[in-house]
Design a protein around this motif. Structure first.
Motif, mmCIF file in Angstrom:
data_model
loop_
_atom_site.group_PDB
_atom_site.id
_atom_site.type_symbol
_atom_site.label_atom_id
_atom_site.label_comp_id
_atom_site.label_asym_id
_atom_site.label_seq_id
_atom_site.Cartn_x
_atom_site.Cartn_y
_atom_site.Cartn_z
ATOM 1 N N LYS A 58 37.434 31.800 43.893
ATOM 2 C CA LYS A 58 37.955 32.582 42.776
ATOM 3 C C LYS A 58 37.928 31.754 41.490
ATOM 4 O O LYS A 58 38.064 30.532 41.539
ATOM 5 N N PRO A 59 37.756 32.411 40.347
ATOM 6 C CA PRO A 59 37.796 31.685 39.066
ATOM 7 C C PRO A 59 39.126 30.948 38.902
ATOM 8 O O PRO A 59 40.166 31.399 39.388
ATOM 9 N N GLU A 60 39.078 29.802 38.240
ATOM 10 C CA GLU A 60 40.302 29.046 37.964
ATOM 11 C C GLU A 60 40.164 28.273 36.667
ATOM 12 O O GLU A 60 39.112 27.716 36.370
ATOM 13 N N ASP A 61 41.208 28.272 35.877
ATOM 14 C CA ASP A 61 41.274 27.493 34.636
ATOM 15 C C ASP A 61 40.047 27.665 33.751
ATOM 16 O O ASP A 61 39.502 26.697 33.220
ATOM 17 N N GLY A 62 39.568 28.906 33.608
ATOM 18 C CA GLY A 62 38.438 29.183 32.723
ATOM 19 C C GLY A 62 37.078 28.901 33.328
ATOM 20 O O GLY A 62 36.070 28.948 32.622
ATOM 21 N N LYS A 96 34.152 29.898 36.188
ATOM 22 C CA LYS A 96 33.641 30.886 37.145
ATOM 23 C C LYS A 96 32.818 30.131 38.183
ATOM 24 O O LYS A 96 31.933 29.362 37.829
ATOM 25 N N PHE A 97 33.097 30.357 39.453
ATOM 26 C CA PHE A 97 32.326 29.759 40.536
ATOM 27 C C PHE A 97 31.294 30.785 40.968
ATOM 28 O O PHE A 97 31.635 31.909 41.309
ATOM 29 N N TYR A 98 30.030 30.383 40.942
ATOM 30 C CA TYR A 98 28.936 31.319 41.194
ATOM 31 C C TYR A 98 28.144 30.883 42.413
ATOM 32 O O TYR A 98 27.678 29.744 42.480
ATOM 33 N N TYR A 157 30.182 28.013 34.223
ATOM 34 C CA TYR A 157 29.769 28.426 35.559
ATOM 35 C C TYR A 157 29.557 27.179 36.409
ATOM 36 O O TYR A 157 28.803 26.283 36.026
ATOM 37 N N VAL A 158 30.209 27.137 37.559
ATOM 38 C CA VAL A 158 29.990 26.084 38.538
ATOM 39 C C VAL A 158 29.182 26.718 39.667
ATOM 40 O O VAL A 158 29.611 27.692 40.279
ATOM 41 N N ILE A 159 28.007 26.167 39.918
ATOM 42 C CA ILE A 159 27.123 26.697 40.951
ATOM 43 C C ILE A 159 27.557 26.103 42.296
ATOM 44 O O ILE A 159 27.643 24.886 42.445
ATOM 45 N N THR A 160 27.842 26.977 43.247
ATOM 46 C CA THR A 160 28.374 26.554 44.537
ATOM 47 C C THR A 160 27.782 27.409 45.655
ATOM 48 O O THR A 160 27.189 28.455 45.387
#
Length: 177
Positions: free
Chosen positions: A84-88, A90-92, A76-79
C-alpha cells in the motif's frame, strides 16, 4: 505525448559500480564540495516524477529513516510485491513499460530514474530511457553492484554535454538517437 522524458541521473565509479557489495556508498563523499551540486538542483527543477527500485528505496530509508523525494516529487518505487502507498510513495508492481508510457502521456515535467541497476536494466530492455546523466566518480572499486548489468539490446547514444569538475568528477549527458 507531451514531450516528457525519462532520464537516468546517477553516479557510478569509473569501473561502473553504484555501490560496494554491502551497499556502501560512502565513497561518493570523496567528491563532496561546499557549494557544488553538480547540476542536481537545476536537474530536479526539470522533473516532477521520481522512480526508484525497491532495494534503493529500502537503502535510503535505512540510511536516513525517511524518503525526502516523496516531499518533492510524485514517487514510484518499483517492487515485485503488493504494498500500500505510504508517506507519499506509490509502490508499483505492474507492467513497468505501461507505467512509463502512461507517465509520458500525462502533462508534466520530466521523469527521474535514480536506479538501481536492475531497474535501469529493465528500462533499457524496453528502450524506455530517453537520456542518461551519469556522474563518473574518480575511483575504481573493483567489485560491487553494477549500474549496467548487461542483457540489454544495443542502443546508440548521442553526447549532449560533458563537464569536468575540479574534484575529478566527470558528468556525461547522453540521449538516445
Amino acid at each position: 505525448m507531451n514531450g516528457r522524458k525519462l532520464i537516468v541521473y546517477i553516479s557510478m565509479s569509473l569501473d561502473g559500480y553504484l555501490a560496494r557489495k554491502n551497499d556502501d556508498i560512502s565513497w561518493l563523499s570523496m567528491v563532496e564540495k561546499k557549494g557544488e551540486d553538480y547540476g542536481y538542483n537545476d536537474f530536479t527543477a526539470s522533473i516532477d516524477t521520481y522512480i526508484v527500485g525497491r532495494a534503493t528505496y529500502d537503502y535510503i530509508i535505512k540510511l536516513i529513516d525517511h524518503f525526502p523525494q516523496a516531499k518533492k516529487f510524485d514517487c514510484y518505487v518499483i517492487t515485485r510485491k503488493d504494498r500500500k502507498p505510504e508517506d507519499g510513495v506509490k509502490f508499483y508492481n505492474g507492467d513497468l513499460e505501461a507505467l512509463i508510457n502512461n507517465l509520458k502521456k500525462k502533462e508534466g515535467k520530466n521523469i527521474y530514474c535514480d536506479g538501481g541497476g536492475e531497474i535501469v536494466r529493465l528500462l533499457m530492455e524496453k528502450r524506455l530511457i530517453d537520456e542518461f546523466i551519469i556522474s563518473i566518480i574518480p575511483i575504481v572499486l573493483g567489485d560491487g553492484k553494477r549500474l549496467f548489468k548487461g542483457g540489454v539490446p544495443e542502443d546508440k547514444l548521442e553526447l549532449l554535454n560533458s563537464k569536468q569538475y575540479d574534484t575529478g568528477l566527470v558528468q556525461l549527458h547522453y540521449k538516445r538517437k
